[in-house]
Design a protein around this motif. Structure first.
Motif, PDB file in Angstrom:
ATOM      1  N   VAL A 145       0.701  -1.446   0.448  1.00  0.00           N
ATOM      2  CA  VAL A 145       0.015   0.034   0.311  1.00  0.00           C
ATOM      3  C   VAL A 145       0.428   1.404  -0.182  1.00  0.00           C
ATOM      4  CG1 VAL A 145      -1.624   1.191   1.501  1.00  0.00           C
ATOM      5  CG2 VAL A 145      -1.622  -1.221   1.221  1.00  0.00           C
ATOM      6  N   ILE A 146       0.446   2.299  -1.072  1.00  0.00           N
ATOM      7  CA  ILE A 146       1.463   3.478  -0.524  1.00  0.00           C
ATOM      8  C   ILE A 146       0.246   4.086   0.005  1.00  0.00           C
ATOM      9  CG2 ILE A 146       2.056   5.259  -2.570  1.00  0.00           C
ATOM     10  CD1 ILE A 146       1.583   3.711  -4.701  1.00  0.00           C
ATOM     11  N   MET A 147       1.503   5.089   1.269  1.00  0.00           N
ATOM     12  CA  MET A 147       0.362   5.704   1.800  1.00  0.00           C
ATOM     13  C   MET A 147       0.114   6.797   0.910  1.00  0.00           C
ATOM     14  SD  MET A 147       3.373   5.880   4.958  1.00  0.00           S
ATOM     15  CE  MET A 147       2.084   7.610   5.741  1.00  0.00           C
ATOM     16  N   VAL A 148      -1.455   7.455   1.256  1.00  0.00           N
ATOM     17  CA  VAL A 148      -2.127   8.880   0.949  1.00  0.00           C
ATOM     18  C   VAL A 148      -0.671  10.041   1.207  1.00  0.00           C
ATOM     19  CG1 VAL A 148      -3.160   9.296   2.621  1.00  0.00           C
ATOM     20  CG2 VAL A 148      -4.183   9.860   0.177  1.00  0.00           C
ATOM     21  N   GLU A 149      -0.470  10.002   2.060  1.00  0.00           N
ATOM     22  CA  GLU A 149       0.850  11.351   2.409  1.00  0.00           C
ATOM     23  C   GLU A 149       1.969  11.135   1.008  1.00  0.00           C
ATOM     24  OE1 GLU A 149      -0.601   9.847   6.121  1.00  0.00           O
ATOM     25  OE2 GLU A 149      -0.263   9.068   4.132  1.00  0.00           O
ATOM     26  N   HIS A 150       2.109  10.435   0.662  1.00  0.00           N
ATOM     27  CA  HIS A 150       2.912  10.029  -0.683  1.00  0.00           C
ATOM     28  C   HIS A 150       2.503  10.156  -1.816  1.00  0.00           C
ATOM     29  CE1 HIS A 150       5.882   8.343   2.596  1.00  0.00           C
ATOM     30  NE2 HIS A 150       5.823   9.759   3.049  1.00  0.00           N
ATOM     31  N   THR A 151       1.731  10.816  -2.275  1.00  0.00           N
ATOM     32  CA  THR A 151       0.912  10.568  -3.322  1.00  0.00           C
ATOM     33  C   THR A 151       0.325  12.028  -3.663  1.00  0.00           C
ATOM     34  OG1 THR A 151      -1.175   9.669  -2.559  1.00  0.00           O
ATOM     35  CG2 THR A 151       0.542   8.092  -3.656  1.00  0.00           C
ATOM     36  N   ASP A 152      -0.391  12.613  -5.198  1.00  0.00           N
ATOM     37  CA  ASP A 152      -0.798  13.302  -5.693  1.00  0.00           C
ATOM     38  C   ASP A 152      -1.502  12.731  -6.229  1.00  0.00           C
ATOM     39  OD1 ASP A 152       0.490  15.964  -3.855  1.00  0.00           O
ATOM     40  OD2 ASP A 152       1.898  15.261  -5.854  1.00  0.00           O
ATOM     41  N   ILE A 153      -3.459  13.193  -6.304  1.00  0.00           N
ATOM     42  CA  ILE A 153      -4.303  13.065  -7.011  1.00  0.00           C
ATOM     43  C   ILE A 153      -4.584  13.401  -8.363  1.00  0.00           C
ATOM     44  CG2 ILE A 153      -6.549  12.604  -7.097  1.00  0.00           C
ATOM     45  CD1 ILE A 153      -6.835  11.915  -4.131  1.00  0.00           C
ATOM     46  N   LEU A 154      -4.269  13.441  -9.733  1.00  0.00           N
ATOM     47  CA  LEU A 154      -4.337  14.564 -10.311  1.00  0.00           C
ATOM     48  C   LEU A 154      -5.829  14.184 -10.644  1.00  0.00           C
ATOM     49  CD1 LEU A 154      -0.787  12.867 -12.567  1.00  0.00           C
ATOM     50  CD2 LEU A 154      -0.959  14.893 -11.021  1.00  0.00           C
ATOM     51  N   ASP A 155      -6.692  13.015 -11.104  1.00  0.00           N
ATOM     52  CA  ASP A 155      -7.932  13.923 -11.867  1.00  0.00           C
ATOM     53  C   ASP A 155      -8.377  12.388 -11.316  1.00  0.00           C
ATOM     54  OD1 ASP A 155      -7.218  11.119 -12.950  1.00  0.00           O
ATOM     55  OD2 ASP A 155      -6.705  12.714 -15.081  1.00  0.00           O
ATOM     56  N   ASP A 156      -9.285  12.374 -11.462  1.00  0.00           N
ATOM     57  CA  ASP A 156     -10.443  10.781 -10.375  1.00  0.00           C
ATOM     58  C   ASP A 156      -9.977   9.158 -11.022  1.00  0.00           C
ATOM     59  OD1 ASP A 156     -11.741  11.892  -9.798  1.00  0.00           O
ATOM     60  OD2 ASP A 156     -13.527  12.738 -11.215  1.00  0.00           O
ATOM     61  N   THR A 157      -8.995   9.295 -12.082  1.00  0.00           N
ATOM     62  CA  THR A 157      -8.213   7.957 -13.084  1.00  0.00           C
ATOM     63  C   THR A 157      -6.401   7.661 -12.033  1.00  0.00           C
ATOM     64  OG1 THR A 157      -8.098   9.288 -15.361  1.00  0.00           O
ATOM     65  CG2 THR A 157     -10.800   7.963 -14.189  1.00  0.00           C
ATOM     66  N   THR A 158      -6.400   8.935 -11.881  1.00  0.00           N
ATOM     67  CA  THR A 158      -5.130   9.158 -12.235  1.00  0.00           C
ATOM     68  C   THR A 158      -4.351   9.321 -10.893  1.00  0.00           C
ATOM     69  OG1 THR A 158      -4.756   9.079 -14.684  1.00  0.00           O
ATOM     70  CG2 THR A 158      -2.966   9.557 -13.510  1.00  0.00           C
ATOM     71  N   ILE A 159      -3.204   9.309 -10.265  1.00  0.00           N
ATOM     72  CA  ILE A 159      -2.304   9.688  -9.359  1.00  0.00           C
ATOM     73  C   ILE A 159      -0.702   9.688 -10.089  1.00  0.00           C
ATOM     74  CG2 ILE A 159      -3.578   8.447  -7.425  1.00  0.00           C
ATOM     75  CD1 ILE A 159      -2.138   6.363  -6.832  1.00  0.00           C
ATOM     76  N   GLU A 160      -0.003  10.674  -8.949  1.00  0.00           N
ATOM     77  CA  GLU A 160       1.131  10.016  -9.443  1.00  0.00           C
ATOM     78  C   GLU A 160       1.835   9.845  -8.150  1.00  0.00           C
ATOM     79  OE1 GLU A 160       3.138  13.566 -11.108  1.00  0.00           O
ATOM     80  OE2 GLU A 160       2.345  14.460  -9.134  1.00  0.00           O
ATOM     81  N   ALA A 161       2.767   9.084  -7.994  1.00  0.00           N
ATOM     82  CA  ALA A 161       3.599   8.054  -6.751  1.00  0.00           C
ATOM     83  C   ALA A 161       4.363   8.554  -6.520  1.00  0.00           C
ATOM     84  CB  ALA A 161       3.024   7.118  -6.461  1.00  0.00           C
ATOM     85  N   TYR A 162       5.392   9.564  -5.558  1.00  0.00           N
ATOM     86  CA  TYR A 162       6.238   9.795  -5.270  1.00  0.00           C
ATOM     87  C   TYR A 162       7.803   9.001  -4.494  1.00  0.00           C
ATOM     88  CZ  TYR A 162       3.744  13.548  -2.522  1.00  0.00           C
ATOM     89  OH  TYR A 162       3.719  13.423  -1.366  1.00  0.00           O
ATOM     90  N   ARG A 163       6.979   7.807  -3.649  1.00  0.00           N
ATOM     91  CA  ARG A 163       7.919   6.987  -3.135  1.00  0.00           C
ATOM     92  C   ARG A 163       7.921   5.417  -3.918  1.00  0.00           C
ATOM     93  NH1 ARG A 163       8.824   8.715   2.340  1.00  0.00           N
ATOM     94  NH2 ARG A 163       9.128  11.111   2.414  1.00  0.00           N
ATOM     95  N   SER A 164       8.390   4.716  -3.779  1.00  0.00           N
ATOM     96  CA  SER A 164       8.581   3.508  -3.716  1.00  0.00           C
ATOM     97  C   SER A 164       7.515   2.736  -2.606  1.00  0.00           C
ATOM     98  CB  SER A 164       9.808   2.621  -4.508  1.00  0.00           C
ATOM     99  OG  SER A 164      10.696   2.860  -3.171  1.00  0.00           O
ATOM    100  N   VAL A 165       7.530   1.303  -2.753  1.00  0.00           N
ATOM    101  CA  VAL A 165       7.389   0.486  -1.410  1.00  0.00           C
ATOM    102  C   VAL A 165       7.713  -0.131  -2.009  1.00  0.00           C
ATOM    103  CG1 VAL A 165       5.268   1.993  -0.643  1.00  0.00           C
ATOM    104  CG2 VAL A 165       4.698   0.077  -2.435  1.00  0.00           C
ATOM    105  N   ALA A 166       7.971  -1.546  -0.380  1.00  0.00           N
ATOM    106  CA  ALA A 166       8.181  -3.043  -1.203  1.00  0.00           C
ATOM    107  C   ALA A 166       7.476  -4.254  -0.881  1.00  0.00           C
ATOM    108  CB  ALA A 166       9.435  -3.294   0.114  1.00  0.00           C
ATOM    109  N   PRO A 167       7.321  -5.081  -1.180  1.00  0.00           N
ATOM    110  CA  PRO A 167       6.560  -6.238  -1.125  1.00  0.00           C
ATOM    111  C   PRO A 167       5.939  -6.603  -0.101  1.00  0.00           C
ATOM    112  CG  PRO A 167       8.021  -6.579  -2.758  1.00  0.00           C
ATOM    113  CD  PRO A 167       8.170  -5.580  -2.344  1.00  0.00           C
ATOM    114  N   GLY A 168       4.609  -6.082   0.179  1.00  0.00           N
ATOM    115  CA  GLY A 168       4.045  -5.814   1.998  1.00  0.00           C
ATOM    116  C   GLY A 168       4.566  -4.710   2.752  1.00  0.00           C
ATOM    117  N   GLN A 169       4.642  -3.923   2.254  1.00  0.00           N
ATOM    118  CA  GLN A 169       5.286  -2.746   2.631  1.00  0.00           C
ATOM    119  C   GLN A 169       3.344  -2.578   3.356  1.00  0.00           C
ATOM    120  OE1 GLN A 169       8.171   0.081   1.656  1.00  0.00           O
ATOM    121  NE2 GLN A 169       7.406   1.862   2.712  1.00  0.00           N
ATOM    122  N   ASN A 170       2.845  -1.673   4.497  1.00  0.00           N
ATOM    123  CA  ASN A 170       1.952  -0.998   4.962  1.00  0.00           C
ATOM    124  C   ASN A 170       0.708  -1.722   4.933  1.00  0.00           C
ATOM    125  OD1 ASN A 170       3.624   1.626   5.457  1.00  0.00           O
ATOM    126  ND2 ASN A 170       3.148   1.692   3.037  1.00  0.00           N
TER     127      ASN A 170
END
Length: 408
Positions: free
Chosen positions: A114-139
């Motif tokens: 799971v990418i934390m919402v704090e590490h994303t920007d919502i561009l529109d209803d169908t697209t986000i950008e994530a500026y942190r990577s996550v490892a398998p099993g993280q969060n």
């Protein structure tokens, strides 16, 4: 009968704990189990959790879709939908896809992090950008990561705290088998002892021990049963002891354990049916003239009359026997806290001295300040946070010594 001052070491006395049986068991509702001791092993009927779940508000994703993502080079991900709480998702997350998820939500097929919402920007209803990577099993928490189905979750002999009660609830149990609370009879002796409600006259003192020992019994998980004050009469003490033995699992007599023309405790214990004195004298200070007897299968204690002596002996020697009756396992033993002695402390060899101490903090260090006073002064126990033991082959401790403090 053993002669008085055939003194046993504390270790030799405590070695007899296992010779006494635990009390019987009862089944009680989960809501009433706090503070009780488990008499059964608890296992869960399901994996806990029973599904892969999120520990954050954010977006369920395949971790590989975020590899290399940074603020300078964010990963652009397609929002496939939103996961409702309490239901199994009907979607599958593929490469480059995410789904909105709340804390505690079930991960959909294909998602492993799971990418934390704090590490994303919502561009529109169908697209986000994530500026942190996550490892398998993280969060996330994996299925069965907390407790696996049918594996032991809690052992027999553990005292139930709020966290154990929560785990029992998670295992689906509404009724719990616990050990019955031991009944502990308490008898005060001496012509000089009067009830709390009576103003003491010359040479008299109010009954402190019935109340201080009752408090210690309650703290240990037992049920105190007071049998009042017995004057210095062999027949009266015999009758009171017999009555206490009929209705309780352990008996404490305070006073009458030392040598004296009107001390009948030893005589009464020696005369009670199926009763034998195991110990008369322990290498402990205060409390050397303590008696341990066995009446049938029940421990029977003769404690000193001085309030501090009785409380110290209970804390050091009697409490382990009561823990045994309660069904507590050795794994639940509490360990002392460490502190630094703030002054020199002398001691006599040939006994273990238990010294009352006050704890305070100085420059980030926990310090132990000895509270010196005679064993009849109850205020010294009120001021104390714990006890430190000075070994029987030690003449004292130096200022600056690291000591272990038994909390009171």
């Amino acid at each position: 009968m053993k002669e008085f001052f055939n003194v046993e070491t504390i270790e030799a006395v405590l070695a007899q704990v296992a010779d006494f049986p635990v009390v019987d068991t009862e089944e009680i509702p989960l809501a009433e189990c706090l503070g009780r001791v488990l008499a059964e092993e608890i296992a869960s009927d399901v994996d806990i959790p029973d599904f892969n779940r999120s520990t954050m508000d954010g977006f369920a994703v395949r971790a590989s879709s975020t590899f290399g993502a940074s603020e300078a080079n964010p990963a652009y991900l397609a929002v496939k939908g939103q996961i409702s709480m309490g239901v199994r998702p009907d979607m599958t997350i593929g490469p480059g896809e995410v789904a909105r998820i709340a804390t505690g939500g079930m991960l959909p097929e294909g998602a492993d992090s799971v990418i934390m919402v704090e590490h994303t920007d919502i561009l529109d209803d169908t697209t986000i950008e994530a500026y942190r990577s996550v490892a398998p099993g993280q969060n996330t928490i994996e299925k069965g990561e907390d407790i696996l189905k049918s594996e032991p979750a809690l052992p027999r002999g553990r005292r139930i705290r709020p966290q154990e009660a929560g785990l029992i609830a998670a295992c689906g149990r509404t009724m719990v088998t616990v050990f019955r609370r031991p009944m502990v009879g308490i008898i005060s002796t001496g012509d000089e002892v009067v009830p709390v409600t009576q103003a003491p006259g010359q040479g008299q003192i109010r009954d402190i021990n019935s109340h201080s020992l009752s408090g210690q019994v309650l703290e240990a998980g037992g049920v105190p049963v007071t049998f009042g004050i017995v004057k210095d009469s062999r027949d009266d003490l015999m009758e009171r002891c017999q009555r206490a033995l009929q209705t309780t699992d352990m008996v404490l007599i305070s006073g009458g354990s030392s040598v004296g023309a009107r001390d009948f405790t030893v005589e009464v214990l020696d005369a009670l049916p199926d009763t034998g004195i195991l110990v008369h004298g322990i290498s402990i200070s205060p409390g050397k003239p303590t008696i341990l007897a066995r009446s049938g299968h029940k421990p029977f204690w003769g404690l000193p009359g001085h309030a501090v002596s009785a409380m110290v002996v209970f804390a050091v020697v009697v409490r382990p026997f009561l823990d045994r009756l309660c069904g507590l396992s050795q794994a639940t033993k509490k360990f002392p806290v460490q502190a630094v002695l703030n002054r020199n402390l002398a001691s006599a060899q040939g006994r273990v001295d238990y010294v009352r101490v006050r704890l305070f903090e100085s420059d980030g260090t926990v310090m132990a300040d000895p509270i010196l006073g005679k064993s009849g002064l109850i205020h010294t126990m009120v001021k104390a946070d714990g006890l430190i033991a000075i070994g029987m082959n030690t003449e004292g401790l130096y200022q600056g010594s690291v000591v272990e403090v038994i909390p009171l």
